[in-house]
Design a protein around this motif. Structure first.
Motif, PDB file in Angstrom:
ATOM      1  N   ILE A 108       0.829  -1.203   0.000  1.00 16.54           N
ATOM      2  CA  ILE A 108       0.000   0.000   0.000  1.00 16.54           C
ATOM      3  C   ILE A 108       0.866   1.256   0.000  1.00 16.54           C
ATOM      4  O   ILE A 108       0.597   2.225  -0.721  1.00 16.54           O
ATOM      5  CB  ILE A 108      -0.941  -0.006   1.218  1.00 16.54           C
ATOM      6  CG1 ILE A 108      -1.974  -1.137   1.076  1.00 16.54           C
ATOM      7  CG2 ILE A 108      -1.659   1.333   1.361  1.00 16.54           C
ATOM      8  CD1 ILE A 108      -2.876  -1.300   2.259  1.00 16.54           C
ATOM      9  N   THR A 109       1.929   1.252   0.790  1.00 16.72           N
ATOM     10  CA  THR A 109       2.766   2.440   0.900  1.00 16.72           C
ATOM     11  C   THR A 109       3.517   2.738  -0.389  1.00 16.72           C
ATOM     12  O   THR A 109       3.634   3.907  -0.790  1.00 16.72           O
ATOM     13  CB  THR A 109       3.768   2.273   2.058  1.00 16.72           C
ATOM     14  OG1 THR A 109       3.042   1.998   3.260  1.00 16.72           O
ATOM     15  CG2 THR A 109       4.586   3.538   2.242  1.00 16.72           C
ATOM     16  N   VAL A 143      -6.206   2.865  -5.225  1.00 19.55           N
ATOM     17  CA  VAL A 143      -5.555   4.181  -5.228  1.00 19.55           C
ATOM     18  C   VAL A 143      -5.967   4.981  -6.467  1.00 19.55           C
ATOM     19  O   VAL A 143      -6.295   6.174  -6.378  1.00 19.55           O
ATOM     20  CB  VAL A 143      -4.027   4.029  -5.168  1.00 19.55           C
ATOM     21  CG1 VAL A 143      -3.348   5.381  -5.277  1.00 19.55           C
ATOM     22  CG2 VAL A 143      -3.622   3.368  -3.860  1.00 19.55           C
ATOM     23  N   LYS A 199      -8.101   8.437  -6.622  1.00 24.04           N
ATOM     24  CA  LYS A 199      -7.581   9.641  -7.265  1.00 24.04           C
ATOM     25  C   LYS A 199      -8.554  10.151  -8.329  1.00 24.04           C
ATOM     26  O   LYS A 199      -8.798  11.352  -8.454  1.00 24.04           O
ATOM     27  CB  LYS A 199      -6.223   9.331  -7.892  1.00 24.04           C
ATOM     28  CG  LYS A 199      -5.565  10.521  -8.580  1.00 24.04           C
ATOM     29  CD  LYS A 199      -4.255  10.096  -9.221  1.00 24.04           C
ATOM     30  CE  LYS A 199      -3.643  11.250 -10.019  1.00 24.04           C
ATOM     31  NZ  LYS A 199      -2.409  10.835 -10.712  1.00 24.04           N
ATOM     32  N   ALA A 203      -7.024   9.760   1.790  1.00 26.51           N
ATOM     33  CA  ALA A 203      -6.111   8.950   2.610  1.00 26.51           C
ATOM     34  C   ALA A 203      -6.862   7.828   3.310  1.00 26.51           C
ATOM     35  O   ALA A 203      -6.366   6.701   3.419  1.00 26.51           O
ATOM     36  CB  ALA A 203      -5.403   9.830   3.641  1.00 26.51           C
ATOM     37  N   ALA A 263      -2.292  10.378   7.110  1.00 30.93           N
ATOM     38  CA  ALA A 263      -2.185   8.924   7.232  1.00 30.93           C
ATOM     39  C   ALA A 263      -1.784   8.524   8.647  1.00 30.93           C
ATOM     40  O   ALA A 263      -2.337   7.570   9.220  1.00 30.93           O
ATOM     41  CB  ALA A 263      -1.173   8.388   6.219  1.00 30.93           C
ATOM     42  N   ILE A 300      -7.509   5.054   0.807  1.00 25.72           N
ATOM     43  CA  ILE A 300      -6.282   4.304   0.536  1.00 25.72           C
ATOM     44  C   ILE A 300      -5.941   3.370   1.699  1.00 25.72           C
ATOM     45  O   ILE A 300      -5.448   2.248   1.502  1.00 25.72           O
ATOM     46  CB  ILE A 300      -5.109   5.271   0.269  1.00 25.72           C
ATOM     47  CG1 ILE A 300      -5.354   6.041  -1.035  1.00 25.72           C
ATOM     48  CG2 ILE A 300      -3.777   4.529   0.185  1.00 25.72           C
ATOM     49  CD1 ILE A 300      -4.350   7.134  -1.312  1.00 25.72           C
ATOM     50  N   ILE A 344       1.874  10.097  -4.780  1.00 20.86           N
ATOM     51  CA  ILE A 344       2.355  11.384  -4.277  1.00 20.86           C
ATOM     52  C   ILE A 344       3.402  11.973  -5.210  1.00 20.86           C
ATOM     53  O   ILE A 344       3.358  13.162  -5.553  1.00 20.86           O
ATOM     54  CB  ILE A 344       2.937  11.224  -2.855  1.00 20.86           C
ATOM     55  CG1 ILE A 344       1.824  10.877  -1.867  1.00 20.86           C
ATOM     56  CG2 ILE A 344       3.650  12.493  -2.409  1.00 20.86           C
ATOM     57  CD1 ILE A 344       2.335  10.561  -0.482  1.00 20.86           C
ATOM     58  N   SER A 364       4.810   4.145   6.022  1.00 27.69           N
ATOM     59  CA  SER A 364       4.326   5.325   5.313  1.00 27.69           C
ATOM     60  C   SER A 364       5.315   6.483   5.413  1.00 27.69           C
ATOM     61  O   SER A 364       5.666   7.113   4.412  1.00 27.69           O
ATOM     62  CB  SER A 364       2.965   5.742   5.882  1.00 27.69           C
ATOM     63  OG  SER A 364       2.482   6.900   5.237  1.00 27.69           O
ATOM     64  N   GLU A 418       1.082   4.316  -2.631  1.00 23.64           N
ATOM     65  CA  GLU A 418       0.806   5.665  -2.124  1.00 23.64           C
ATOM     66  C   GLU A 418       1.940   6.627  -2.482  1.00 23.64           C
ATOM     67  O   GLU A 418       1.706   7.760  -2.917  1.00 23.64           O
ATOM     68  CB  GLU A 418       0.618   5.607  -0.610  1.00 23.64           C
ATOM     69  CG  GLU A 418       0.358   6.946   0.043  1.00 23.64           C
ATOM     70  CD  GLU A 418       0.323   6.855   1.554  1.00 23.64           C
ATOM     71  OE1 GLU A 418       0.307   7.919   2.190  1.00 23.64           O
ATOM     72  OE2 GLU A 418       0.315   5.732   2.093  1.00 23.64           O
ATOM     73  N   THR A 472       8.121   7.240   2.484  1.00 24.95           N
ATOM     74  CA  THR A 472       7.626   8.396   1.728  1.00 24.95           C
ATOM     75  C   THR A 472       8.613   9.555   1.738  1.00 24.95           C
ATOM     76  O   THR A 472       8.923  10.126   0.688  1.00 24.95           O
ATOM     77  CB  THR A 472       6.278   8.870   2.298  1.00 24.95           C
ATOM     78  OG1 THR A 472       5.332   7.808   2.194  1.00 24.95           O
ATOM     79  CG2 THR A 472       5.767  10.079   1.532  1.00 24.95           C
ATOM     80  N   THR A 476      -0.207  14.441   3.333  1.00 26.47           N
ATOM     81  CA  THR A 476      -0.561  13.033   3.177  1.00 26.47           C
ATOM     82  C   THR A 476      -0.012  12.198   4.321  1.00 26.47           C
ATOM     83  O   THR A 476      -0.720  11.371   4.904  1.00 26.47           O
ATOM     84  CB  THR A 476      -0.026  12.489   1.839  1.00 26.47           C
ATOM     85  OG1 THR A 476      -0.536  13.289   0.766  1.00 26.47           O
ATOM     86  CG2 THR A 476      -0.440  11.045   1.632  1.00 26.47           C
TER      87      THR A 476
END
Length: 355
Positions: A69-70, A223, A227, A252, A99, A255, A77, A286, A73, A290, A95
């Motif tokens: 998932i991350t 996702v 979006k 968020a 999250a 997601i 981004i 996350s 994500e 990120t 974000t």
């Protein structure tokens, strides 16, 4: 079992077909269909993640779901940062902050509440929670708090050397957390009575790889549909004179639905250790992945990114982390902890609507 696998495989395929057809933007009916397929794709991802977790065992199953998932994500981004305008400078911060607040207060709170409601009291490893929270607190302070107070550059920014240092720090902390979770102290992250090799031979390699493919497919379409549907969500939010920042929180939340649903199901089955592995691991993944990725992109494209939070957000974040630490300090949970965390989440959303 075979019928369930077929159903959870057809849904993501239909969702991808609808997405590439371009029909979502043509009418409200297709947007409603897309919303239904989005929810069903979330259910599909949870089902396939459970198969994978059963095959590889804990804590690897929760790690696969969190990282999958991350990574998706992070890719969203970065694509928005590259193609976006001035609004994208705070995108990564908003974000990650949203999250983190949703995971700590929403997912952990819901798990403690639902688990406490059904089982009265649940136990978990204090050692695993301490390792996760120590790592999380350090990463959160480095990435979301320090930039507000540094003096090398005016505003809630990091200079390039500072951003490089913080990115390396995040990767080192996260890497050693994974090392502890999967190797050195793996026993801390196992549910009570769970054997390390309990998964062997129960799920065939064919089913495992099929589920892995459809997990990624389900997460990806969740996702992308989130979006795609965001303009519609923004229209609905603005029609009620609500702040646009609420849209980011809603996206968020969509997601994070697979992680949240999987964690809540585990808590309801009296597997709170698995729930906390997923929730706290997701928060760490996350932020830990990120920020370094965003740092690389900002350096390549010579972009400024806002990372520091304002004082109100810092206080809310501090309250959330402190409450989670106290709630999980004894190794036993009850319904009160869950209620308090859910009220923190309510305060977070309320302060967005009424700043």
């Amino acid at each position: 079992m075979r019928l369930l696998i077929q159903w959870t495989s057809i849904i993501p395929a239909l969702a991808w077909l609808l997405y590439f057809s371009g029909l979502i933007q043509t009418s409200d009916i297709f947007q409603i269909v897309a919303s239904i397929l989005l929810i069903l794709s979330v259910m599909s991802s949870v089902h396939h993640s459970e198969i994978i977790a059963h095959r590889v065992g804990e804590p690897f199953g929760t790690i696969i779901l969190a990282i999958s998932i991350t990574v998706i994500e992070v890719s969203i981004i970065i694509s928005l940062m590259v193609s976006g305008g001035d609004d994208s400078v705070s995108l990564a911060r908003d974000t990650v902050y949203s999250a983190t607040m949703l995971i700590l207060n929403g997912i952990v709170g819901a798990c403690l509440f639902i688990g406490g409601l059904k089982h009265h009291e649940q136990t978990f490893s204090k050692h695993s929670v301490t390792i996760a929270l120590v790592s999380l607190v350090s990463i959160v302070i480095f990435t979301l708090v320090f930039p507000t107070f540094t003096k090398s550059i005016e505003g809630p920014f990091y200079t390039t050397p500072q951003l490089i240092f913080v990115s390396i720090t995040c990767l080192i902390i996260y890497s050693f957390f994974l090392f502890a979770q999967t190797t050195r102290h793996r026993e801390y992250f196992l549910s009570e009575g769970e054997e390390k090799n309990e998964h062997s031979g129960k799920i065939s390699n064919g089913v495992f790889y099929i589920s892995l493919v459809f997990l990624v497919a389900s997460l990806g379409i969740v996702v992308l549909l989130a979006k795609t549907l965001s303009p519609t969500i923004e229209t609905i939010v603005t029609s009620y004179n609500l702040p646009k920042t609420l849209v980011g929180v809603i996206i968020a939340a969509i997601i994070l639905l697979p992680e949240g649903l999987a964690a809540i199901i585990a808590a309801r089955k009296n597997k709170l250790q698995s729930s906390l592995n997923l929730a706290l691991g997701s928060a760490l993944t996350s932020i830990g992945l990120t920020i370094p990725c965003v740092a690389v992109v900002s350096s390549i494209y010579d972009m400024k990114i806002i990372l520091g939070l304002d004082i109100k957000s810092i206080i809310l974040l501090g309250l959330s982390v402190f409450t989670v630490m106290l709630s999980l300090s004894s190794g036993r949970s009850n319904i009160v902890y869950g209620v308090v965390l859910l009220m923190n989440l309510a305060a977070f959303i309320f302060m967005i609507i009424y700043p």
